[in-house]
Design a protein around this motif. Sequence first.
Motif, PDB file in Angstrom:
ATOM      1  N   LEU A   1      -6.299   3.196   5.045  1.00 46.98           N
ATOM      2  CA  LEU A   1      -5.909   3.224   6.460  1.00 46.98           C
ATOM      3  C   LEU A   1      -7.037   2.663   7.307  1.00 46.98           C
TER       4      LEU A   1
ATOM      5  N   LEU B   1       0.835  -1.206   0.000  1.00 47.19           N
ATOM      6  CA  LEU B   1       0.000   0.000   0.000  1.00 47.19           C
ATOM      7  C   LEU B   1       0.865   1.249   0.000  1.00 47.19           C
ATOM      8  N   LEU B   2       1.836   1.287   0.920  1.00 41.72           N
ATOM      9  CA  LEU B   2       2.630   2.514   0.994  1.00 41.72           C
ATOM     10  C   LEU B   2       3.404   2.727  -0.302  1.00 41.72           C
TER      11      LEU B   2
ATOM     12  N   GLY C   1      -5.340  10.333  -4.534  1.00 41.02           N
ATOM     13  CA  GLY C   1      -4.415   9.694  -3.617  1.00 41.02           C
ATOM     14  C   GLY C   1      -4.883   9.820  -2.179  1.00 41.02           C
ATOM     15  N   LEU C   2      -5.344  11.008  -1.825  1.00 39.47           N
ATOM     16  CA  LEU C   2      -5.806  11.217  -0.448  1.00 39.47           C
ATOM     17  C   LEU C   2      -6.931  10.231  -0.120  1.00 39.47           C
ATOM     18  N   HIS C   3      -7.885  10.125  -1.027  1.00 33.98           N
ATOM     19  CA  HIS C   3      -9.003   9.203  -0.785  1.00 33.98           C
ATOM     20  C   HIS C   3      -8.486   7.774  -0.639  1.00 33.98           C
TER      21      HIS C   3
ATOM     22  N   VAL D   1      -5.548   6.692   0.197  1.00 38.64           N
ATOM     23  CA  VAL D   1      -4.780   6.459   1.421  1.00 38.64           C
ATOM     24  C   VAL D   1      -5.713   6.335   2.620  1.00 38.64           C
ATOM     25  N   VAL D   2      -6.630   7.287   2.739  1.00 36.83           N
ATOM     26  CA  VAL D   2      -7.472   7.295   3.937  1.00 36.83           C
ATOM     27  C   VAL D   2      -8.322   6.024   4.006  1.00 36.83           C
ATOM     28  N   ILE D   3      -8.969   5.683   2.896  1.00 40.59           N
ATOM     29  CA  ILE D   3      -9.861   4.515   2.939  1.00 40.59           C
ATOM     30  C   ILE D   3      -9.051   3.261   3.247  1.00 40.59           C
TER      31      ILE D   3
ATOM     32  N   LEU E   1     -15.024  11.237  -0.407  1.00 39.25           N
ATOM     33  CA  LEU E   1     -14.330  10.327   0.502  1.00 39.25           C
ATOM     34  C   LEU E   1     -15.238   9.908   1.649  1.00 39.25           C
TER      35      LEU E   1
ATOM     36  N   TYR F   1       1.026   4.090  -2.644  1.00 43.67           N
ATOM     37  CA  TYR F   1       0.744   5.514  -2.416  1.00 43.67           C
ATOM     38  C   TYR F   1       1.789   6.346  -3.141  1.00 43.67           C
TER      39      TYR F   1
ATOM     40  N   LEU G   1       0.395  14.284   3.154  1.00 45.35           N
ATOM     41  CA  LEU G   1      -0.509  14.256   2.003  1.00 45.35           C
ATOM     42  C   LEU G   1      -1.604  15.298   2.187  1.00 45.35           C
TER      43      LEU G   1
END
Lengths: 503, 936, 114
Positions: free
Chosen positions: A169, A142-143, A161-163, A165-167, B566, A146, C90
């Motif tokens: 996590l 995953l990382l 990318g933000l979406h 990464v967060v989902i 999101l 990213y 980020l």
Amino acid sequence: MTLAGHLPILPVVLPLVAGIVLLALRRVPTGVQRGVGLVATFALLPVAGGLLQATGDGTHLVYLLGNWEAPYGIVLVADRLAAWMLLVTALVAVFALLYALNGTDTEGRHFHVLFQLQLFGLNGAFLTGDLFNLFVFFEILLLASYGLLLHGGGRLRVKAGLHYVVINLVGSTLFLFAVGTLYGVTGTLNMADLAVKFAATPPENAALLQSAALLLFGVFALKAALVPLYLWLPAAYGHTSAPVAALFAIMTKVGAYSILRVYSLFAGMDSGPLAGLLDAWLLPLALATLALGVLGAAASSGLRQQAAYFVVASVGTLLTAVGLGDADALAAGLYYLPHSTFATAALFLLADSIARGRGEPGDRFEPGPAMPRAPLVGSLFFVTAIAVAGMPPLSGFLAKFMLLRAALDTSTAGWVLAVVLATGLLGVIVLARSGSLLFYRTHTPQSTMPVPSLAALMPVVALLVLVLGLTVAAGPTTEYTAAIAAQVSAPQAYIEAVLGGAR
Amino acid sequence: MTLLLAVLLPFAGAALVAWVARSGRSRAAWAAGAVTLGSILLLAPLLPLPFAGTTLVQQVDWMPALGLHLAFRLDGLALLFAGLILGIGLLIVLYARYYLSERDSMGRFYASLMLFMGSMLGIVLSENLIQLLIFWELTSLSSFLLISYWQHREEARNGARMALAVTGLGGFAMLGGFLLLGYIVGSYELSDVFASADHIRAHPLYVPTLTLILLGVFTKSAQFPFHFWLPHAMAAPTPVSAYLHSATMVKAGVFLLARLYPVLSGTPEWFWLVSSAGLATLLLGAYTALFKHDLKGLLAYSTISHLGLITLLFGLSTPLAAVAGVFHIINHATFKASLFMAAGIIDHEAGTRDMRRLNGLWKFMPYTATLAMVAASAMAGVPLLNGFLSKEMFFAEAVHISQEHVAGWLLPALVTLAGAFAVAYSIRFIHDVFFNGEPVDLPRTPHEPPRWMKVPVEILVMLCLVVGTAPALTVAPLLAVAAESTLQTALPEYHLALWHGFNTALVMSLVALAMGVLIYLVRRPLTAWHESGANRIDARIPYNALLNGFFALSRFVTRRIDTGSLQRQVLFFLLAALALGVAPWLAGESPLTGKRPGLPPDTVSLSAAAALMLATIATVWWRDRRFTALIVIGVVGLVVSLTFVKFSAPDLALTQLSVEIVTIILLLLALFFLPQRGEPEPRRSRLWRDGFLALAAGTGTAALAWAVLTRPYETIAGYFLENSKPGGGGTNVVNVILVDFRGYDTLGEITVLALAGLGIFAMLQTLILTAPSRDTAGRAWNADAHPVIMATLTRLLLPLALLVAVFILLRGHNQPGGGFIAGLITAVALIVQYLANGAAWTHQRMASDSQPLIAWGLGIATFTGLASWAFGHPFLTSTFGYQHWPVVGKFELASAMAFDLGVFLVVVGATLMILTGLGGLHRPEPRQAAARQEAH
Amino acid sequence: MEALIALVIGVLTAGGVFLALRAQTFPVVLGLTLLSYAVNLFLFVMGRLAVGVPPVISDAATAYTDPLPQALVLTAIVISFGMTAFVIVLALKARAELGNDHVDGLEDEEDRSS
């Protein structure tokens, strides 16, 4: 222990060492870095081939890390399935990397390091026989993903990318809850050992275990982009750079692989509370994924987004094969896996060339100037589209034929037939529209963009050649996937191989 | 293998043609012709076999396990069609050479044509049904290329997509049908399918199978209500139309009808489905054709009508009808191909195909006119031409059937009417184009075409004549074998002759002729009447509605689900997790609480827990006052590490604590660049929803924890406790697990850390943020960035901190500590330097680039693992020994320590990289920079 | 005591989930941090609760707690640290690129209401 004995660890160590070397060499000229990256990636092919050879007769190569026996230490288990996944990954990686050398790799820092460590994570996930270690390698891939996803930067890319990464996590958190519960009840982490413990679980723990196992399924479903957890994929794949998207064509397959691997062990046992755990869940969700994937492709405004939705659809088909819980269907799925990976990867790469060739309208489905080398690129698109849509005569069609043939023997035949055939037709209609909009509805003058270089088209051709190879060699290939399916459907052998004398 | 080669040759030829075309236009034509001839020559030696009554089957294994072989079959029917495809194909190749203009790409045309030819050949020569389907779909795909050949024309693009969509629909339906067929029979080989015909017709799945297969047939052969794609396919160049709509594409459907006739026919379902579709198509086509002003439009509808005729014949399912059907396939192919070519010539020479403008061409091109008139007469079914013979047989069968059915007179009446319309539109074709006054402002003055453009038409028209006059001497044997292999039984009694005596069929023919003339005479009022309501019956409207509907629906659905939010993704994931987690408990078989006795709570823990929960709630509550939230979340972390202390986890406590510090510093740095205050939620409903969800999730995890904690378990931990010292050489079991038992996890985890560092580094390269000079309240930041006291203090503290770190690293193997903690402590110590002294000062004294640290750390860890290979052990196998040195005394050296050193380095490197990177973002505004200078 | 720990984990999770559902990046990061506390605690107590029996081998000690969950949590802590750090940066990147700190890069989330 001979060097050959270390074969199972090579797919993991090779990219790791390469990554470290590349990191140490970060100051040397790009050419050298590219060389190292290429060599390391190509080297994976013989390694995977060797593993395919070694596991071909059905043996499980068990590698005791740190020389601690299972279930106490971490073990790597290379069987037919793992070898198959490794080979497919290596093949896609090679051509994704070759495409990246056209300049993508220099758009940001550390592309080659990230690329190698991405492979480290992928291969590790395919080989490990330990549930917590699977978590660790999920985090690695995953990382790395990213980093690769954001490589090059750009507004939409960063948002996607933000979406992503967060989902993920949140997903990782759930993974830990599930693993923790499983350990808390059974006191072990080794998958084979877990399977044994499950079979012998007292009924009062049944619901607890099922609940944990289903949560785990939720995590894998997220990675595999199964409905309703697929929303991260179109944006992430659609907005990243082409070679990365091509490499990611294998990433959703990791989720599918995990579902197959873990639940063939957990739910594959004849007894125990987890027997047949996913039967109620997987198939309907997979069919829904297939349908929504194709709908999404029809709704897409650009070719890359469309390709991303076809990835979703391909996951749907693949998991339909898994969800049917039938060895023949599984064999079809495992044959479909490389096909869909190569086809979608080719589509991502081609979409990039098309976007560059058309200039301002990019890959959006709007009339634009005729692109240079249109006949060649158009023909490539025609073949790729046939492959992606699963039309005859390419392997995608053969895989679907196998799948439906197997489905006929099951109780859900009607549904599977209806959805697979209907989505197949819609896929054709959608891609015909895209092709006609991108290549036919052109207005003069011709685009003044630079001609797509052969170096950029070569990887696409190569991937299509692989698809062709799958088609021509369909006989032996499907026999092999049938062998994989047989091995996966009989987890007892895996368990004995891992636990050996311990049980 | 001959058959396989004959089929594959055109595919290879496609590539060849495309390549040759670069070096000259005619060469492409020559190559295409050569390829076609090649296939003919390959098949020629096999010609005697079908006439000798033997069916040739050749097979190559492809996917034997699935019963999918490359299997080819040459019998009468296959031979007939192969002959049509290749023979007419050759003529088309010749014709197209002169038809295509300089602007058209020869290579693309002939390549697509070869692809199509090969696919057609594959269909008719297939023994295996799935293989047949593969070629079937290939015809759809290659015809897409051919119809869309003039891609700059919108109607060409749409016509191609429509053809592909409709025939594609049929293809997928047929796949379903064939799958069922194979499921019933247990094989996809035609021979086996023929063998179990009765079994199939008796099978409960017969009706779905039949329906699905007929869907394929009807879409391909443009049967009502799927006929509408064919006229739109006329946007293709005329050679393509001449090929696709006379001998090939549309004939594939009726071919399959003939192929599966012995298997599927003979049931009422077959009779009604097939014959009614056929009859409807026959009438609709014949009627519509009369009113088309476009020459090709007329021919298109006439094609539809004739296909309906053939379908109807097979639907009647009497042996004689089948024979007539096969016969009419031949005849229609010949006269329709020639008519299309003639139309093409006229279009080519006169520049239009509109029959309202094309008049009196006789005087311009008498020769072409003659040919066209003969062919048209054949189409009308005029005696002495081949069309007449098959039409006679057709009428006879219609009458024959009608005797068995109630209201049977209806069928003969209707087919006669259709015949009459056929006569009418044939007359119109002849009269309107070649006579009927003078041409109306044609783009150019027409004249006879080049010699070789006429040759193909001549040949075909000649065929119409000879077959029409002397059928017994010409077509009879071919028809016989084709019909026999269609029926798969002995042929019925019939003889081909012009004169069968004065029978009903003849009467019907005469009536049709007479009525036809009559209809033509009253065509003007008829046309007016038709056109008044013509646009009301256009199947394209529902088709487009359906297609647009699909795309609209997909857009609607996708936009509704995939909003690019999101929050929605997280929401979906939570809901999924809740559903999955709760589902097993619904059965209510197993209790939530187990039997394990628990520990009594004590006041300290109670107050700690209370503090923690309060801090958590405070964090949530003050989420928009971000600094406050940051402070209280720090409290949460603190209590968590205390919990670790309480429950015998010193290592965790240390780690948590140091991670906590670093994280908070990180968040502080980040907050420097983010709005100090959050925006309040616009909708309260959202807060309630999320609150409820949060509650549910919390309850879930709490219940999960409770369920586990109250249950006894046996664990593999005992093994670690036993083997830690003897096997791992360390007394701190946790550390031994980390660096030895599960060192592989640790290796992965430092890789994660390294990746985080590198990823962040990569991100920061292109990231430039300006720090605010004033806070949200508008107060200026303290200009004195680095208080002197603090600076000096931290500088003194640094060596001490490093010393502690080393100590913790070394003792880690046996006492709480180890690489992580040491690394984090070091990192914190260094970070403090940054905070106290500023980046500038620190950079002068420390390597600013910490990537080497990461590389070294990962390298050391990995190569420690690899070293064990040298001793013949698996990756990461540890070893340790005790050394005696003077002064130092006895101490332990373990390979695991080297591994831990690697860990240490990566942690330091990554953490520094992250924090300094973020700190380095600070681009101070001038005033502050000045102030800093003073401070130093 | 078990009930207490379960409650704590529950509250941490609830707080984390609530914040993770917020519309701006900073609270989301806080939420993820809370979630990682929750899961680390959860993973840790999977070795059951034991007071004063650290898993450090010594002749004096009579009993030891389960060391494995501790090792797992240590790994988990470090991983989640790396992840948190990444997502923080980020978030900054997103703010720079998108011009605001909304997770979807919007000025107002009116039109992005799910």
